[in-house]
Structure formats: C-alpha cells, structure tokens
Motif scaffolding. Structure first.
Motif, PDB file in Angstrom:
ATOM      1  N   SER A   1     -16.069  30.495 -31.974  1.00  0.00           N
ATOM      2  CA  SER A   1     -16.397  31.035 -33.337  1.00  0.00           C
ATOM      3  C   SER A   1     -15.138  30.701 -34.344  1.00  0.00           C
ATOM      4  O   SER A   1     -15.174  31.213 -35.595  1.00  0.00           O
TER       5      SER A   1
ATOM      6  N   LEU B   1     -24.124  30.458 -27.995  1.00  0.00           N
ATOM      7  CA  LEU B   1     -23.026  31.401 -28.068  1.00  0.00           C
ATOM      8  C   LEU B   1     -22.590  31.667 -29.244  1.00  0.00           C
ATOM      9  O   LEU B   1     -21.783  32.652 -29.374  1.00  0.00           O
ATOM     10  N   VAL B   2     -22.804  30.721 -30.158  1.00  0.00           N
ATOM     11  CA  VAL B   2     -22.231  30.856 -31.651  1.00  0.00           C
ATOM     12  C   VAL B   2     -23.015  30.260 -32.463  1.00  0.00           C
ATOM     13  O   VAL B   2     -23.873  29.491 -31.971  1.00  0.00           O
TER      14      VAL B   2
ATOM     15  N   ASN C   1     -27.385  26.466 -19.182  1.00  0.00           N
ATOM     16  CA  ASN C   1     -26.776  27.417 -20.279  1.00  0.00           C
ATOM     17  C   ASN C   1     -25.828  28.105 -19.209  1.00  0.00           C
ATOM     18  O   ASN C   1     -25.691  27.978 -18.087  1.00  0.00           O
TER      19      ASN C   1
ATOM     20  N   VAL D   1     -20.334  38.396 -32.182  1.00  0.00           N
ATOM     21  CA  VAL D   1     -20.169  38.768 -30.999  1.00  0.00           C
ATOM     22  C   VAL D   1     -19.355  40.247 -30.993  1.00  0.00           C
ATOM     23  O   VAL D   1     -18.489  40.649 -31.770  1.00  0.00           O
TER      24      VAL D   1
ATOM     25  N   SER E   1     -17.393  33.718 -20.350  1.00  0.00           N
ATOM     26  CA  SER E   1     -18.514  33.592 -21.866  1.00  0.00           C
ATOM     27  C   SER E   1     -17.632  34.230 -23.093  1.00  0.00           C
ATOM     28  O   SER E   1     -17.982  33.777 -23.962  1.00  0.00           O
ATOM     29  N   GLU E   2     -17.307  35.283 -22.911  1.00  0.00           N
ATOM     30  CA  GLU E   2     -16.298  35.954 -24.167  1.00  0.00           C
ATOM     31  C   GLU E   2     -15.368  35.164 -24.618  1.00  0.00           C
ATOM     32  O   GLU E   2     -15.531  34.903 -25.705  1.00  0.00           O
TER      33      GLU E   2
ATOM     34  N   SER F   1     -26.287  32.481 -32.948  1.00  0.00           N
ATOM     35  CA  SER F   1     -26.229  33.831 -32.625  1.00  0.00           C
ATOM     36  C   SER F   1     -25.691  34.788 -33.522  1.00  0.00           C
ATOM     37  O   SER F   1     -24.811  34.564 -34.391  1.00  0.00           O
TER      38      SER F   1
ATOM     39  N   ARG G   1     -17.182  32.075 -26.205  1.00  0.00           N
ATOM     40  CA  ARG G   1     -17.813  32.428 -27.518  1.00  0.00           C
ATOM     41  C   ARG G   1     -16.847  32.651 -28.774  1.00  0.00           C
ATOM     42  O   ARG G   1     -16.924  32.411 -29.918  1.00  0.00           O
TER      43      ARG G   1
ATOM     44  N   ALA H   1     -21.245  25.425 -26.998  1.00  0.00           N
ATOM     45  CA  ALA H   1     -21.375  26.793 -27.302  1.00  0.00           C
ATOM     46  C   ALA H   1     -22.524  26.917 -28.585  1.00  0.00           C
ATOM     47  O   ALA H   1     -23.247  27.930 -28.382  1.00  0.00           O
TER      48      ALA H   1
END
Length: 232
Positions: free
Chosen positions: A169, A215-216, A151, A222, A161-162, A219, A165, A210
């Motif tokens: 997306s 991450l998406v 992960n 964000v 990570s931002e 989830s 993500r 992701a």
C-alpha cells in the motif's frame, strides 16, 4: 442525442491513455464519449450525474476513495446494473484475468494491444456480449480453469499478510514497524519470509502479487489489529 449512439465514460489515471482513447473514440461512428475520470472518486461522481451505457475503466487506479479492480467493478454493478463494462488493463497475466472473468467481466482490452480494439469491445459490452483483445484472449485460453489462483490464504501467516498488505500500500518498513508496534528487524524478516514462501525475489513482483490477489488496490483500506508481541 441520437438513440443509436453508445454513451461512454472512460476512467484511467494515465493522462496519455485518456488522450489516446479520446482520439480513438472520436473516429468511431455510433460511440459518444461523454466524460473522463482519473480515479474511482471521479468515476462514481460522474455516474451519479451522467447517464451512460458503457464504462471503459482501467483495472488499477489506486488513488480513489472507492478502490479499484474487482471492488470498484462490483460497486458499479450494484449501483448501476444497467451500465456495461469494458476493462482496460496492462496486467496481462492469468491471475488478474482469471479473477476478472470469474467475476463476470466479459469485455477486456489489454493496453499491450492496439487501442482500436476498444470500439469492438464497447459494442460487444453494449450488447452484453464478449470481447477479448488478442493478448487477453491468448492468456485466457491458456488458463486451467480447474485450478484456483494462487493466493495468500493458507500460505502466509496473518502477520506476514499484514506486512505484505501494508508494504504494497506504499508504507516503508520503518512505517510498518511503527504502525504494527514491531521492530524494523522483525518487519524485514516477515517480509523476507513472505517472499520466500511465495517464491518471489523482487519487490516489484511482491507489489504486483499483492494487487493481483486482492491484498491492495481492489481491497478496502486495511484495518490493523493491535498485536501482542513481535514474534510471527
């Protein structure tokens, strides 16, 4: 309604898959397809008004307001604990299947396998049993359950990570730069660095990574925090 019938709701965002499942279930005695949904929004509305025994749901349905994957299945379990689940997925890799099994999902059918596996899976789910279609069973047997799935935590920086993500997306590098108040060059560099750290070479594999790692897709949307500079 015959009390011996298993009442089923199917959720999948591919019309062709819905048609195939509908045709298959129509041939089976003891299973009644009540309704279908194209995303998590439609599915949760259906479950609020349509009593059923088993939900057959795709893993990846990113368009709905309730997300998909583990987040959606967890929501279903909390709201409707009496409804059993069969997961239908084209993601036949250890990361996704490890996550599903670890979260308590016991009936999984791969879209790579014949749709005929849905009948046995639905019956098993209705009895709170276990059923893996052949492709799923092969992958699950190969998993080392003593090793945690890879992960992003501890591998990527917060800003990398931002970027991953937001890119996964659906945002472009330019859109991410605008949202995070960084330059396009910085975003491109952070994306490239993330891919290098993860040993990923293709954008399509970054998108899959992701989704598989939460991450998406599975989830919630964000929430982007303000940043102070463009340095990673």
């Amino acid at each position: 309604m015959n009390g011996l019938e298993i009442r089923v709701v199917v959720a999948d965002d591919h019309p062709g898959m819905i048609a195939g499942v509908r045709h298959e279930l129509a041939q089976l005695n003891g299973i009644r397809l009540l309704a279908t949904a194209a995303d998590s929004t439609e599915l949760m509305r259906l479950l609020a008004t349509t009593p059923c025994d088993v939900v057959v749901s795709d893993y990846a349905m990113p368009a709905g307001e309730h997300g998909d994957g583990i987040a959606l299945f967890g929501l279903m379990r909390r709201r409707y604990p009496h409804i059993q689940l069969v997961v239908l997925t084209m993601l036949d890799n250890p990361a996704v299947l490890h996550t599903l099994v670890s979260s308590g999902v016991t009936c999984i059918v791969s879209k790579s396998d014949a749709v005929a596996h849905l009948g046995p899976a639905i019956h098993a789910a209705n009895q709170q049993g276990k059923y893996y279609s052949p492709t799923v069973d092969t992958v699950i047997r190969s998993i080392d359950w003593n090793v945690r799935s890879r992960n992003a935590e501890g591998v990527l920086s917060q800003r990398e990570s931002e970027v991953v993500r937001l890119y996964a997306s659906g945002l472009t590098v330019n859109e991410i730069a605008e949202r995070l108040h960084r330059s396009k060059k910085t975003i491109s560099s952070q994306k490239a660095k993330a891919m290098e750290k993860l040993s990923i070479e293709r954008d399509v594999d970054l998108l899959r990574y992701a989704m598989e790692n939460g991450l998406v897709g599975s989830s919630a949307p964000v929430a982007v925090s303000p940043v102070q500079s463009e340095e990673s």
